[in-house]
Design a protein around this motif. Sequence first.
Motif, PDB file in Angstrom:
ATOM      1  N   ASN A 146       1.035  -1.122   0.466  1.00 52.14           N
ATOM      2  CA  ASN A 146       0.358   0.014  -0.076  1.00 52.14           C
ATOM      3  C   ASN A 146       0.631   0.995  -0.390  1.00 52.14           C
ATOM      4  OD1 ASN A 146      -2.289   1.232   0.166  1.00 52.14           O
ATOM      5  ND2 ASN A 146      -2.572   1.597   2.445  1.00 52.14           N
ATOM      6  N   SER A 176      -4.559   2.312  -5.185  1.00 49.84           N
ATOM      7  CA  SER A 176      -3.658   1.812  -4.561  1.00 49.84           C
ATOM      8  C   SER A 176      -4.493   0.560  -3.292  1.00 49.84           C
ATOM      9  CB  SER A 176      -1.931   2.726  -3.508  1.00 49.84           C
ATOM     10  OG  SER A 176      -1.974   1.756  -2.726  1.00 49.84           O
ATOM     11  N   THR A 218      -3.760  -3.525  -3.064  1.00 48.57           N
ATOM     12  CA  THR A 218      -3.560  -3.898  -1.871  1.00 48.57           C
ATOM     13  C   THR A 218      -4.475  -5.129  -1.489  1.00 48.57           C
ATOM     14  OG1 THR A 218      -2.357  -2.015  -1.080  1.00 48.57           O
ATOM     15  CG2 THR A 218      -2.610  -3.004   0.296  1.00 48.57           C
ATOM     16  N   GLY A 239       2.075   1.776  -4.042  1.00 45.13           N
ATOM     17  CA  GLY A 239       0.390   2.435  -4.046  1.00 45.13           C
ATOM     18  C   GLY A 239       0.511   3.376  -3.958  1.00 45.13           C
ATOM     19  N   ASN A 240       0.539   4.081  -2.985  1.00 45.02           N
ATOM     20  CA  ASN A 240       0.002   5.304  -2.430  1.00 45.02           C
ATOM     21  C   ASN A 240       0.975   5.987  -3.258  1.00 45.02           C
ATOM     22  OD1 ASN A 240      -2.001   6.260  -0.981  1.00 45.02           O
ATOM     23  ND2 ASN A 240      -1.969   4.460  -0.250  1.00 45.02           N
TER      24      ASN A 240
END
Length: 468
Positions: free
Chosen positions: A177, A202, A206, A180-181
């Motif tokens: 996560n 994200s 996840t 992704g963020n």
Amino acid sequence: MAHRPTLTFRAELGETARLAAPLALANILQMAVFAVDVMFVARLGQHALAAASLAVALFALLIMGCNGITGAVAPLIAAEVGRRWNAVREVRRSVRMALWLAVLLGGAGIGLCLFGEPIMLATGQEADLARLAGGFLAVLSLSLIPMIVANVLRTFVSALGRPVFATAITAMAILVNATGNYAFVFGNLGAPALGLAGSAISSLITTCSMVAAYVLAIGADRRLRRYRIFGRWWRPEWSRLRQILGIGLPIALTLIAEGGLFSGAAFLMGLIGEAQLAAHTIALQVAALFFQVPFGIGQAATIRVGYHYGAGDGGAIGRAGWAALVFGFAFACVSASAMVLWPRLILSAYVDVHAATNAVMMGFALQYLAVAAAFQLVDGTQAVAAGVLRGVQDTRVPMVIAVVSYWLAGFATAAALGLVTPLAGVGVWIGLAVGLSVAAVLLLLRWHWRERFGLLPAPQVRFGASRS
């Protein structure tokens, strides 16, 4: 476990702690997954954070309800194993139907989330904030199905004695996560800068990675693999499905009533002011983080009590339940002390407490955290008491208790004090404390009088036979 000799209270306390520790840690790590979203979104500005908090308030209600229904598989698996350790067919049927429900409920939830903006507007939120929150919710809703499926698989591995898998997989989710963020919110690693929507994407990545990790872990573990929970996935077990719904719907309504109290508080804060809403979001993140430990103890209590419920051992049920309640209360004392002694240090994990632009928000957050410290004891107690009662498959009366406590007592107090008196945001948090206190007292009384209410099982109750 159910096949072991009768345990003393001290031994039961140890068994509860061994099961609760990885579950509580997994819960804390799950909060860290959510905290990653808050940390990145907060850097987009107070307006984006306020919009995200509104969207997450509604999303959290949905996920609580869906996980409540499918989470009924926990006491069922525990009871099945308590009756007969080698209950492969029974466990497989329960998990299969819970997975069916995960997909069906998740799909319905996605449809509801598409109306996020009209829902926000109907609650009186400002138009631009509602538009931003609705768009974020539409993307975030795609995470519903994998998130509910992952929760079912987590319940399965935990009830079968592998809670450490949940801890490890959730720890992995934090890294996924965060990456992704970092990539999609601000446009790093070659990804487009999508802002608020990037955080939702994200979350989807996840949750899908968590499902994949659970599938791999179950397939790799000899004990879990033998249950073949994905075998004959198309075959319905209608009686088991009805059983999950019969236990799970009241759990879902209980969780929605509790979650609705906190989500409703967010909407009240939105009416009071944007700074108060942002402060409420941060303070609630802190309170929710500490809550994950008693929540994990409650999950362990459901399993431990459920084992003894399946075995028909009333004495062991009592020892397991009280051990969990003592454990939960002890931790609540620790968490309340931390909030009182080090509030700024705790809040610094989420925001820059020294920045001038955060001064107003910090002032509100410190006030709210002081109230949160006060209700730690009752919040932890009601969470564990609810888990203990679920272990004996008692969910309908606790549902009524939840509605009365959280809404007739809690939300009514929050609305009155928050919107009518000068207490404003502090009044809203006092209302939260009132609701949790009433729930804790009533749930404890029901557990104390469990024999009087007919909650103890007859020895060795068994499911009727059916096709595998």
